[in-house]
Design a protein around this motif. Structure first.
Motif, PDB file in Angstrom:
ATOM      1  N   GLU A   1      59.956 -22.123  88.649  1.00  0.00           N
ATOM      2  CA  GLU A   1      61.126 -21.876  88.159  1.00  0.00           C
ATOM      3  C   GLU A   1      62.697 -21.518  89.919  1.00  0.00           C
ATOM      4  N   SER A   2      61.654 -20.623  90.511  1.00  0.00           N
ATOM      5  CA  SER A   2      62.294 -20.181  91.474  1.00  0.00           C
ATOM      6  C   SER A   2      62.130 -21.271  92.634  1.00  0.00           C
ATOM      7  N   ASP A   3      61.531 -22.290  92.245  1.00  0.00           N
ATOM      8  CA  ASP A   3      60.919 -23.384  92.629  1.00  0.00           C
ATOM      9  C   ASP A   3      60.306 -22.511  94.472  1.00  0.00           C
ATOM     10  N   ALA A   4      59.702 -21.674  94.580  1.00  0.00           N
ATOM     11  CA  ALA A   4      59.355 -20.537  95.805  1.00  0.00           C
ATOM     12  C   ALA A   4      58.327 -21.338  96.505  1.00  0.00           C
ATOM     13  N   ASP A   5      58.276 -20.737  97.548  1.00  0.00           N
ATOM     14  CA  ASP A   5      56.826 -20.985  98.660  1.00  0.00           C
ATOM     15  C   ASP A   5      55.931 -20.630  98.272  1.00  0.00           C
ATOM     16  N   VAL A   6      56.475 -19.582  97.900  1.00  0.00           N
ATOM     17  CA  VAL A   6      54.712 -18.033  98.111  1.00  0.00           C
ATOM     18  C   VAL A   6      55.461 -16.958  96.809  1.00  0.00           C
ATOM     19  N   THR A   7      55.150 -16.856  96.271  1.00  0.00           N
ATOM     20  CA  THR A   7      55.984 -16.071  95.044  1.00  0.00           C
ATOM     21  C   THR A   7      54.573 -14.709  95.437  1.00  0.00           C
ATOM     22  N   LEU A   8      55.018 -13.220  95.848  1.00  0.00           N
ATOM     23  CA  LEU A   8      54.183 -12.287  96.153  1.00  0.00           C
ATOM     24  C   LEU A   8      54.337 -11.761  94.614  1.00  0.00           C
ATOM     25  N   ILE A   9      53.073 -10.955  94.483  1.00  0.00           N
ATOM     26  CA  ILE A   9      52.342 -10.340  93.454  1.00  0.00           C
ATOM     27  C   ILE A   9      53.310  -8.818  93.566  1.00  0.00           C
ATOM     28  N   THR A  10      53.702  -8.452  92.762  1.00  0.00           N
ATOM     29  CA  THR A  10      53.920  -6.347  93.362  1.00  0.00           C
ATOM     30  C   THR A  10      54.564  -5.799  91.664  1.00  0.00           C
TER      31      THR A  10
ATOM     32  N   THR B   1      48.583  -9.681  95.827  1.00  0.00           N
ATOM     33  CA  THR B   1      48.452 -11.319  95.516  1.00  0.00           C
ATOM     34  C   THR B   1      49.606 -12.165  95.679  1.00  0.00           C
ATOM     35  N   TYR B   2      49.493 -13.022  95.567  1.00  0.00           N
ATOM     36  CA  TYR B   2      50.453 -14.068  95.534  1.00  0.00           C
ATOM     37  C   TYR B   2      49.845 -15.594  95.301  1.00  0.00           C
TER      38      TYR B   2
ATOM     39  N   ASP C   1      47.338 -10.906  83.197  1.00  0.00           N
ATOM     40  CA  ASP C   1      47.286 -12.534  83.690  1.00  0.00           C
ATOM     41  C   ASP C   1      48.654 -12.574  85.168  1.00  0.00           C
ATOM     42  N   PHE C   2      48.667 -13.745  85.671  1.00  0.00           N
ATOM     43  CA  PHE C   2      49.479 -14.169  85.959  1.00  0.00           C
ATOM     44  C   PHE C   2      50.055 -15.633  85.784  1.00  0.00           C
TER      45      PHE C   2
END
Length: 367
Positions: free
Chosen positions: A141-150, A189-190, A131-132
């Protein structure tokens, strides 16, 4: 409060599984005896809290719609949950969008109507049971626009060669490329803020771009805040016929099977009520996965048999993937082979492939 909605984007997934995608798209190809490739992305999204999940589909999606039905098998059938299969709808005469941007543009209402603040997007080629939730927490928490699942892989093989690699500075992604020496892999996935999704969508359409991720995110790393989140799971990538064959047989490893299918969060699929498999006197079954409804009188070794397969007396099956309702007649010999659904192999026939290039028979053939 931030919340997720899901999108499985199949527009850019081509018929990479050869004969297995003659009559269906890649997402609906059977996997591991009773699942479909789409089950993993869909189950992971639902297990991450996504109450609404849509699929962008372009062609050969009848099998997919039959498998997904109304989403009840995946926990998307209550008042707060919905599953949407969104086929092409190109009837807007003012529409100038191209590629997968046409799906985003023509289904803008799907995103607008949802109360979710963020969207998790994937294809169907990434296989894992995860799960993500932690990734979403990091995203917030990082206030990211995009978070890549890596993920970081110590050992790479051929299934990893087409995948994008993440180059980073701290937790900020600098750029993505296909450097084979880089072991930091993007899973495909992102998570993206919904507001940023609209902004990228409009930018790409206005500038005649065709690929949402490639042109809207990958080429604009300097303009948007992109972070990554590493997962530590047993993973597979089904991006070629060879990878499909290898990953299916890897499931025969009990440790890998448990890490994907026996976790607290289960991979969900369409329920099929069939009787238990019947093992006749004299049959031999070694190191194999056998689904319900089979009748086995012959020899099966290191193989995966889907529902309703019949193996007659004297027939030998080794290192093979035999899909639903196939019939292997007396004294047939099959090794390093993939048989799609409803294939009949007559008496005394021999089908032999290799581990690097398995012999594949498309569905409803008689050999």
């Amino acid at each position: 409060m931030r919340s997720l909605m899901g999108l499985i984007n199949l527009e850019n997934e081509h018929d990479f599984l050869e004969e297995l995608t003659y009559f269906r798209n890649g997402a609906s190809v059977p996997f591991a005896g009773r699942y479909r490739l789409v089950d993993f992305s869909l189950s992971n999204m639902v297990n991450s809290g996504a109450k609404e999940v849509a699929l962008f589909v372009n062609q050969k999606y009848r099998s997919l719609m039959d498998h997904l039905e109304n989403g009840d098998n995946f926990g998307l059938d209550d008042r707060q949950s919905r599953l949407f299969v969104l086929p092409p709808d190109w009837h807007d005469p003012t529409d100038i969008s191209r590629g997968d941007l046409r799906h985003f543009h023509n289904n803008r209402d799907f995103f607008l109507r949802s109360k979710a603040t963020d969207v998790i997007i994937s294809g169907s080629q990434f296989i894992a049971n995860t799960d993500f939730c932690d990734a979403f927490k990091h995203h917030i928490e990082s206030d990211a626009d995009v978070t890549l699942i890596t993920e970081h892989k110590e050992q790479l093989d051929e299934m990893h060669s087409p995948l994008l690699r993440v180059n980073n500075e701290g937790d900020h992604v600098i750029f993505l490329n296909h450097d084979q020496g880089n072991h930091h892999i993007f899973t495909g996935t992102y998570i993206i803020k919904k507001d940023k999704l609209f902004e990228i969508m409009d930018f790409c359409i206005q500038n005649y771009k065709e690929n949402f991720f490639l042109h809207g995110i990958q080429e604009r790393m300097h303009e948007i805040k992109v972070t990554f989140f590493d997962i530590e799971e047993t993973t597979m990538y089904i991006n070629s016929l060879k990878a499909f064959y290898k990953c299916n047989l890897d499931i025969l490893d009990p440790d890998k099977y448990k890490k994907i299918f026996m976790k607290e969060n289960r991979i969900k699929t369409k329920i099929s009520n069939q009787p238990p498999t019947k093992y006749k006197d004299g049959c031999v079954v070694k190191n194999s996965t056998v689904a319900n409804g089979c009748v086995i009188a012959g020899h099966v070794e290191n193989s995966i048999l889907y529902r309703g397969v019949e193996v007659a007396e004297g027939a030998v099956i080794k290192n093979a993937i035999i899909m639903t309702n196939c019939c292997i007649h007396k004294d047939a010999y099959i090794e390093n082979v993939i048989l799609d659904k409803d294939v009949i192999v007559n008496e005394h026939q021999k089908l032999i492939g290799s581990k690097d290039k398995p012999f594949v028979v498309a569905k409803r053939q008689t050999i």
